[in-house]
Write a protein that holds these residues in place. Structure first.
Motif, PDB file in Angstrom:
ATOM      1  N   PRO A 117       2.641  12.140  -3.310  1.00 60.76           N
ATOM      2  CA  PRO A 117       1.719  11.116  -2.827  1.00 60.76           C
ATOM      3  C   PRO A 117       2.273  10.411  -1.592  1.00 60.76           C
ATOM      4  CG  PRO A 117       3.009  10.237  -4.638  1.00 60.76           C
ATOM      5  CD  PRO A 117       3.424  11.677  -4.477  1.00 60.76           C
ATOM      6  N   THR A 118       1.397   9.820  -0.819  1.00 66.78           N
ATOM      7  CA  THR A 118       1.788   8.906   0.250  1.00 66.78           C
ATOM      8  C   THR A 118       1.632   7.496  -0.298  1.00 66.78           C
ATOM      9  OG1 THR A 118       1.088  10.401   2.026  1.00 66.78           O
ATOM     10  CG2 THR A 118       1.220   8.056   2.557  1.00 66.78           C
ATOM     11  N   PHE A 119       2.752   6.798  -0.457  1.00 65.81           N
ATOM     12  CA  PHE A 119       2.698   5.452  -1.025  1.00 65.81           C
ATOM     13  C   PHE A 119       2.241   4.448   0.037  1.00 65.81           C
ATOM     14  CE2 PHE A 119       5.633   7.551  -3.967  1.00 65.81           C
ATOM     15  CZ  PHE A 119       5.129   7.128  -5.190  1.00 65.81           C
ATOM     16  N   VAL A 120       1.383   3.529  -0.378  1.00 64.32           N
ATOM     17  CA  VAL A 120       0.851   2.495   0.508  1.00 64.32           C
ATOM     18  C   VAL A 120       0.906   1.154  -0.227  1.00 64.32           C
ATOM     19  CG1 VAL A 120      -0.652   4.045   1.827  1.00 64.32           C
ATOM     20  CG2 VAL A 120      -1.509   2.993  -0.272  1.00 64.32           C
ATOM     21  N   THR A 121       0.769   0.068   0.518  1.00 64.24           N
ATOM     22  CA  THR A 121       0.821  -1.260  -0.072  1.00 64.24           C
ATOM     23  C   THR A 121      -0.326  -2.106   0.456  1.00 64.24           C
ATOM     24  OG1 THR A 121       2.136  -3.284  -0.277  1.00 64.24           O
ATOM     25  CG2 THR A 121       2.454  -1.983   1.725  1.00 64.24           C
ATOM     26  N   ASP A 122      -0.724  -3.095  -0.343  1.00 60.92           N
ATOM     27  CA  ASP A 122      -1.782  -4.002   0.112  1.00 60.92           C
ATOM     28  C   ASP A 122      -1.213  -5.182   0.884  1.00 60.92           C
ATOM     29  OD1 ASP A 122      -0.615  -5.544  -1.832  1.00 60.92           O
ATOM     30  OD2 ASP A 122      -2.424  -5.812  -3.045  1.00 60.92           O
ATOM     31  N   GLY A 123       0.104  -5.191   1.102  1.00 62.55           N
ATOM     32  CA  GLY A 123       0.738  -6.268   1.849  1.00 62.55           C
ATOM     33  C   GLY A 123       1.040  -7.493   1.023  1.00 62.55           C
ATOM     34  N   ALA A 124       0.618  -7.479  -0.239  1.00 65.35           N
ATOM     35  CA  ALA A 124       0.844  -8.631  -1.126  1.00 65.35           C
ATOM     36  C   ALA A 124       1.660  -8.229  -2.347  1.00 65.35           C
ATOM     37  CB  ALA A 124      -0.500  -9.225  -1.548  1.00 65.35           C
ATOM     38  N   GLY A 125       2.436  -7.171  -2.192  1.00 63.90           N
ATOM     39  CA  GLY A 125       3.332  -6.768  -3.273  1.00 63.90           C
ATOM     40  C   GLY A 125       2.752  -5.753  -4.234  1.00 63.90           C
ATOM     41  N   GLN A 126       1.565  -5.217  -3.927  1.00 64.06           N
ATOM     42  CA  GLN A 126       0.935  -4.237  -4.811  1.00 64.06           C
ATOM     43  C   GLN A 126       1.040  -2.855  -4.186  1.00 64.06           C
ATOM     44  OE1 GLN A 126      -0.340  -5.254  -7.800  1.00 64.06           O
ATOM     45  NE2 GLN A 126      -0.669  -3.123  -8.401  1.00 64.06           N
ATOM     46  N   LEU A 127       1.637  -1.921  -4.907  1.00 62.96           N
ATOM     47  CA  LEU A 127       1.814  -0.554  -4.418  1.00 62.96           C
ATOM     48  C   LEU A 127       0.713   0.347  -4.975  1.00 62.96           C
ATOM     49  CD1 LEU A 127       4.046   0.874  -2.671  1.00 62.96           C
ATOM     50  CD2 LEU A 127       5.023   1.681  -4.818  1.00 62.96           C
ATOM     51  N   ALA A 128       0.279   1.308  -4.169  1.00 66.52           N
ATOM     52  CA  ALA A 128      -0.675   2.327  -4.608  1.00 66.52           C
ATOM     53  C   ALA A 128      -0.269   3.641  -3.957  1.00 66.52           C
ATOM     54  CB  ALA A 128      -2.100   1.942  -4.218  1.00 66.52           C
ATOM     55  N   ALA A 129      -1.025   4.699  -4.235  1.00 65.52           N
ATOM     56  CA  ALA A 129      -0.676   6.009  -3.696  1.00 65.52           C
ATOM     57  C   ALA A 129      -1.925   6.728  -3.223  1.00 65.52           C
ATOM     58  CB  ALA A 129       0.031   6.858  -4.752  1.00 65.52           C
ATOM     59  N   VAL A 130      -1.806   7.378  -2.065  1.00 66.78           N
ATOM     60  CA  VAL A 130      -2.867   8.247  -1.563  1.00 66.78           C
ATOM     61  C   VAL A 130      -2.547   9.668  -1.998  1.00 66.78           C
ATOM     62  CG1 VAL A 130      -4.081   9.116   0.464  1.00 66.78           C
ATOM     63  CG2 VAL A 130      -3.234   6.758   0.428  1.00 66.78           C
ATOM     64  N   ASP A 131      -3.503  10.298  -2.651  1.00 64.62           N
ATOM     65  CA  ASP A 131      -3.359  11.695  -3.083  1.00 64.62           C
ATOM     66  C   ASP A 131      -4.265  12.541  -2.192  1.00 64.62           C
ATOM     67  OD1 ASP A 131      -2.805  14.009  -4.470  1.00 64.62           O
ATOM     68  OD2 ASP A 131      -4.201  13.581  -6.109  1.00 64.62           O
ATOM     69  N   TRP A 132      -3.680  13.104  -1.128  1.00 64.39           N
ATOM     70  CA  TRP A 132      -4.437  13.960  -0.216  1.00 64.39           C
ATOM     71  C   TRP A 132      -4.835  15.257  -0.929  1.00 64.39           C
ATOM     72  CZ3 TRP A 132      -5.203  11.026   3.903  1.00 64.39           C
ATOM     73  CH2 TRP A 132      -4.216  10.134   4.320  1.00 64.39           C
ATOM     74  N   THR A 133      -5.838  15.928  -0.417  1.00 60.16           N
ATOM     75  CA  THR A 133      -6.168  17.274  -0.896  1.00 60.16           C
ATOM     76  C   THR A 133      -5.142  18.248  -0.323  1.00 60.16           C
ATOM     77  OG1 THR A 133      -8.526  16.755  -1.067  1.00 60.16           O
ATOM     78  CG2 THR A 133      -7.915  19.096  -0.920  1.00 60.16           C
ATOM     79  N   PHE A 134      -4.547  19.059  -1.184  1.00 61.19           N
ATOM     80  CA  PHE A 134      -3.532  20.025  -0.749  1.00 61.19           C
ATOM     81  C   PHE A 134      -4.052  21.436  -0.981  1.00 61.19           C
ATOM     82  CE2 PHE A 134       0.252  22.666  -1.652  1.00 61.19           C
ATOM     83  CZ  PHE A 134       0.894  22.548  -0.419  1.00 61.19           C
ATOM     84  N   ASN A 135      -3.966  22.293   0.057  1.00 55.84           N
ATOM     85  CA  ASN A 135      -4.465  23.669  -0.090  1.00 55.84           C
ATOM     86  C   ASN A 135      -3.474  24.710   0.423  1.00 55.84           C
ATOM     87  OD1 ASN A 135      -4.701  23.532   2.700  1.00 55.84           O
ATOM     88  ND2 ASN A 135      -6.775  24.404   2.771  1.00 55.84           N
ATOM     89  N   GLY A 136      -2.182  24.447   0.206  1.00 59.34           N
ATOM     90  CA  GLY A 136      -1.183  25.447   0.584  1.00 59.34           C
ATOM     91  C   GLY A 136      -1.042  25.610   2.086  1.00 59.34           C
TER      92      GLY A 136
END
Length: 335
Positions: free
Chosen positions: A85-104
């Motif tokens: 995943p690509t980890f991202v933050t909302d700038g207020a201490g909350q972490l989330a993750a972007v799950d890109w589509t992967f096709n080899g």
């Protein structure tokens, strides 16, 4: 998306298993030694979690040592930068993750991705963060951010027909900005020549150029006119020097000369690059090639990161598989 130089909670990696990238026992054994060397180098600075194929933990533990965390999950390949995943933050201490589509990497003939396409969501779940899925076919090695609104991309990746044939440039940019919180994309025309070979990614940006800090980019240059990247890199450096970032600052470009080796043992052009480094807490893990320019590159990075220790790790085996140290690591920022 926070820049890589922000503090990390940990680094995620994936353990090499039997697959077309490492097509024989000797190749797999060498790959595991190389991955373990990177993991141990990173572990000197921060925790490392290695995703390992089922039943492979015992062998991995023997090479990694006791202080690398292991979790078992089905894998196809071992490039955590791209499948994680690509980890991202909302700038207020909350972490989330972007799950890109992967096709080899553009549905390449040799690639398998049934399991790897699920690793992003799996790692995000282990990290205890919310996952945001994206329809865009993309990989972590195909983006590089400054943490202040600017992202580097290459036209042959996100705009390539193998990945997103029905997306316009505007649509790609909109999705990238929405997921990463960026506002300006700098599109490089293509990647290094060797990255279009059998196991290449078709142009990942993280062996071409990377932010060292806001307003400063390190760029790969090929001093030897015999190599096809010589002219390509001159053009990319000129383009970057003419660009401004999301805040309107002209970019300062630090040139990093390629290793002296031009071709591999099969006579193919190499894409050996020091740009494919990894920043971790207090350290820079830098690709080494047993080359006269290794120390020159290390000095450049010491100048850029005076508060970090630069560690060279032999990356030739990793590059033989299609990537480098940045390609096999993925940071989880501390927020």
């Amino acid at each position: 998306m926070l820049a890589e130089w922000f503090p990390h909670e940990r680094t995620w990696m994936a353990w090499p298993g039997p697959n077309p990238t490492f097509d024989n026992a000797a190749g797999l054994a060498e790959a595991r030694e190389a991955w373990a060397a990177v993991a141990r180098a990173v572990r000197a600075y921060e925790p490392v979690t290695m995703v390992v194929g089922p039943g492979q933990s015992e062998g991995a533990r023997a090479l990694l040592g006791a202080d690398v965390e292991l979790v078992e999950r089905e894998l196809d390949d071992a490039w955590m930068r791209d499948i994680g995943p690509t980890f991202v933050t909302d700038g207020a201490g909350q972490l989330a993750a972007v799950d890109w589509t992967f096709n080899g990497w553009g549905a390449q003939e040799w690639a398998r991705w049934e399991h790897d396409a699920k690793i992003g969501a799996y790692v995000a779940d282990l990290a205890g963060v919310e996952t945001h899925s994206s329809r865009l076919v993309n990989e972590g090695g195909a983006i590089h951010v400054d943490g202040e609104g600017t992202v580097l991309l290459t036209e042959t990746v996100q705009l390539g027909p193998e990945r997103n044939p029905d997306w316009s440039r505007e649509e790609v940019e909109a999705e990238i900005h929405a997921r990463l919180g960026t506002t300006k994309a700098i599109w490089l025309p293509r990647g290094l020549t060797g990255d279009y070979g059998e196991f290449g990614t078709r142009g990942h940006v993280d062996i071409v150029a990377a932010f060292a800090r806001p307003g400063v980019v390190v760029a790969h240059v090929q001093p030897d006119p015999a190599h096809p990247d010589h002219e390509l890199c001159k053009g990319i450096v000129a383009q970057l020097r003419a660009e401004t970032d999301a805040k309107g600052r002209p970019l300062e470009v630090v040139e990093v000369p390629a290793p002296t080796v031009l071709k591999d043992e099969d006579g193919e052009w190499v894409d050996y690059s020091y740009i494919n480094h990894y920043l971790c807490n207090g350290g820079v893990v830098l690709c080494g090639f047993d080359d006269p320019r290794d120390e020159e590159a290390a000095e450049i990075f010491r100048g850029l990161f005076p508060d970090r220790t630069v560690t060279l790790v032999d990356a030739r085996t990793i590059f033989a598989g299609g990537g480098g140290i940045h390609c096999i690591t993925q940071q989880q920022p501390k927020v």
